[in-house]
Design a protein around this motif. Structure first.
Motif, mmCIF file in Angstrom:
data_model
loop_
_atom_site.group_PDB
_atom_site.id
_atom_site.type_symbol
_atom_site.label_atom_id
_atom_site.label_comp_id
_atom_site.label_asym_id
_atom_site.label_seq_id
_atom_site.Cartn_x
_atom_site.Cartn_y
_atom_site.Cartn_z
ATOM 1 N N LEU A 39 -0.603 -7.833 36.518
ATOM 2 C CA LEU A 39 0.651 -8.769 36.462
ATOM 3 C C LEU A 39 0.557 -9.562 34.979
ATOM 4 C CD1 LEU A 39 0.109 -10.505 39.740
ATOM 5 C CD2 LEU A 39 1.656 -8.893 39.380
ATOM 6 N N GLY A 40 -0.381 -9.177 34.250
ATOM 7 C CA GLY A 40 -0.519 -9.830 32.900
ATOM 8 C C GLY A 40 0.753 -9.489 32.157
ATOM 9 N N TRP A 41 1.232 -8.276 32.278
ATOM 10 C CA TRP A 41 2.489 -7.882 31.455
ATOM 11 C C TRP A 41 3.552 -8.677 31.603
ATOM 12 C CZ3 TRP A 41 1.681 -5.924 26.988
ATOM 13 C CH2 TRP A 41 0.451 -4.990 26.949
ATOM 14 N N ILE A 42 3.896 -9.025 32.972
ATOM 15 C CA ILE A 42 4.854 -9.944 33.531
ATOM 16 C C ILE A 42 4.613 -11.182 32.936
ATOM 17 C CG2 ILE A 42 5.863 -11.137 35.672
ATOM 18 C CD1 ILE A 42 4.857 -8.599 37.182
ATOM 19 N N ILE A 43 3.749 -11.670 32.584
ATOM 20 C CA ILE A 43 3.537 -13.080 31.913
ATOM 21 C C ILE A 43 3.868 -12.904 30.619
ATOM 22 C CG2 ILE A 43 1.868 -14.591 31.278
ATOM 23 C CD1 ILE A 43 2.556 -14.881 34.289
ATOM 24 N N HIS A 44 3.402 -11.738 29.916
ATOM 25 C CA HIS A 44 3.980 -11.612 28.210
ATOM 26 C C HIS A 44 5.519 -11.554 28.347
ATOM 27 C CE1 HIS A 44 0.366 -10.592 26.350
ATOM 28 N NE2 HIS A 44 -0.348 -10.315 27.490
ATOM 29 N N ILE A 45 6.144 -10.735 29.243
ATOM 30 C CA ILE A 45 7.436 -10.807 29.321
ATOM 31 C C ILE A 45 7.958 -12.135 29.520
ATOM 32 C CG2 ILE A 45 9.619 -9.772 30.549
ATOM 33 C CD1 ILE A 45 7.784 -7.486 30.665
ATOM 34 N N VAL A 46 7.879 -12.902 30.563
ATOM 35 C CA VAL A 46 8.503 -14.287 30.977
ATOM 36 C C VAL A 46 8.365 -15.028 29.857
ATOM 37 C CG1 VAL A 46 8.330 -16.042 32.811
ATOM 38 C CG2 VAL A 46 8.415 -13.581 33.462
ATOM 39 N N SER A 47 7.105 -15.121 29.242
ATOM 40 C CA SER A 47 6.954 -16.129 28.297
ATOM 41 C C SER A 47 7.653 -15.943 26.989
ATOM 42 C CB SER A 47 5.125 -15.990 27.812
ATOM 43 O OG SER A 47 5.145 -16.599 26.840
ATOM 44 N N ALA A 48 7.724 -14.673 26.661
ATOM 45 C CA ALA A 48 8.849 -14.045 25.587
ATOM 46 C C ALA A 48 10.025 -14.769 25.779
ATOM 47 C CB ALA A 48 8.448 -12.552 25.452
ATOM 48 N N ILE A 49 10.703 -14.539 26.944
ATOM 49 C CA ILE A 49 11.832 -14.773 27.303
ATOM 50 C C ILE A 49 12.116 -16.232 27.488
ATOM 51 C CG2 ILE A 49 13.743 -14.842 29.366
ATOM 52 C CD1 ILE A 49 12.484 -12.183 30.185
ATOM 53 N N CYS A 50 11.235 -17.023 27.847
ATOM 54 C CA CYS A 50 11.333 -18.558 27.682
ATOM 55 C C CYS A 50 11.177 -19.090 26.237
ATOM 56 C CB CYS A 50 10.280 -19.181 28.486
ATOM 57 S SG CYS A 50 10.133 -19.131 30.018
ATOM 58 N N ALA A 51 10.430 -18.360 25.399
ATOM 59 C CA ALA A 51 10.323 -19.107 24.127
ATOM 60 C C ALA A 51 11.616 -18.574 23.358
ATOM 61 C CB ALA A 51 8.972 -18.135 23.320
ATOM 62 N N TYR A 52 12.083 -17.578 23.721
ATOM 63 C CA TYR A 52 13.456 -16.981 23.102
ATOM 64 C C TYR A 52 14.636 -17.820 23.634
ATOM 65 C CZ TYR A 52 17.738 -14.269 21.786
ATOM 66 O OH TYR A 52 18.769 -14.027 21.680
ATOM 67 N N ASN A 53 14.655 -18.355 24.778
ATOM 68 C CA ASN A 53 15.896 -19.078 24.977
ATOM 69 C C ASN A 53 15.298 -20.392 24.730
ATOM 70 O OD1 ASN A 53 17.057 -17.078 26.556
ATOM 71 N ND2 ASN A 53 15.923 -17.615 28.440
ATOM 72 N N TYR A 54 14.358 -21.098 24.428
ATOM 73 C CA TYR A 54 14.204 -22.323 23.933
ATOM 74 C C TYR A 54 14.813 -22.445 22.580
ATOM 75 C CZ TYR A 54 12.479 -26.845 22.631
ATOM 76 O OH TYR A 54 12.244 -28.249 22.156
ATOM 77 N N ALA A 55 14.029 -21.493 21.700
ATOM 78 C CA ALA A 55 14.774 -21.369 20.393
ATOM 79 C C ALA A 55 15.935 -21.133 20.109
ATOM 80 C CB ALA A 55 13.735 -20.237 19.608
ATOM 81 N N LYS A 56 16.665 -20.507 21.025
ATOM 82 C CA LYS A 56 18.010 -20.047 20.710
ATOM 83 C C LYS A 56 18.828 -21.596 21.010
ATOM 84 C CE LYS A 56 21.790 -16.869 22.006
ATOM 85 N NZ LYS A 56 21.919 -15.922 23.035
ATOM 86 N N SER A 57 18.461 -22.172 22.076
ATOM 87 C CA SER A 57 19.201 -23.420 22.469
ATOM 88 C C SER A 57 18.751 -24.505 21.646
ATOM 89 C CB SER A 57 18.976 -23.724 23.900
ATOM 90 O OG SER A 57 17.445 -24.030 24.180
ATOM 91 N N HIS A 58 17.429 -24.613 20.720
ATOM 92 C CA HIS A 58 17.237 -25.614 20.074
ATOM 93 C C HIS A 58 16.811 -25.067 18.600
ATOM 94 C CE1 HIS A 58 16.199 -27.083 23.987
ATOM 95 N NE2 HIS A 58 16.750 -28.317 23.700
ATOM 96 N N PRO A 59 17.767 -24.693 17.805
ATOM 97 C CA PRO A 59 17.370 -24.062 16.502
ATOM 98 C C PRO A 59 16.696 -24.776 15.474
ATOM 99 C CG PRO A 59 19.688 -24.467 16.864
ATOM 100 C CD PRO A 59 19.242 -24.870 18.214
ATOM 101 N N TYR A 60 16.974 -25.998 15.576
ATOM 102 C CA TYR A 60 16.392 -26.993 14.400
ATOM 103 C C TYR A 60 15.286 -27.749 14.977
ATOM 104 C CZ TYR A 60 20.777 -26.190 12.496
ATOM 105 O OH TYR A 60 22.180 -25.521 12.172
ATOM 106 N N ARG A 61 14.261 -27.789 14.039
ATOM 107 C CA ARG A 61 13.204 -28.287 14.261
ATOM 108 C C ARG A 61 12.898 -29.880 14.468
ATOM 109 N NH1 ARG A 61 8.487 -24.667 13.766
ATOM 110 N NH2 ARG A 61 9.197 -22.902 13.247
#
Length: 68
Positions: free
Chosen positions: A46-68
């Motif tokens: 199940l470790g790979w599922i956590i890697h994929i979900v974590s990557a998707i969450c990080a991508y979505n957050y960075a996309k919706s909040h592009p500025y620091r």
């Protein structure tokens, strides 16, 4: 500016690292802890599922909040 691709790659390599790149340190630490327990508890299946979900969450957050 945050790069969604960079956040996703970092989080895929190590769950939580992309969240930390996005400035969300506590959430990143939580992902690291959950990822570690998932790898150990499921003998890696199940470790790979956590890697994929974590990557998707990080991508979505960075996309919706592009500025620091």
């Amino acid at each position: 500016m945050r790069n969604p691709g960079t956040a996703a790659i970092l989080s895929f390599l190590l769950p939580g690292l992309g969240q930390m790149y996005n400035g969300r340190f506590l959430r990143g630490l939580l992902w690291m802890i959950v990822g570690g327990f998932t790898w150990i508890g499921s003998a890696g299946t199940l470790g790979w599922i956590i890697h994929i979900v974590s990557a998707i969450c990080a991508y979505n957050y960075a996309k919706s909040h592009p500025y620091r």
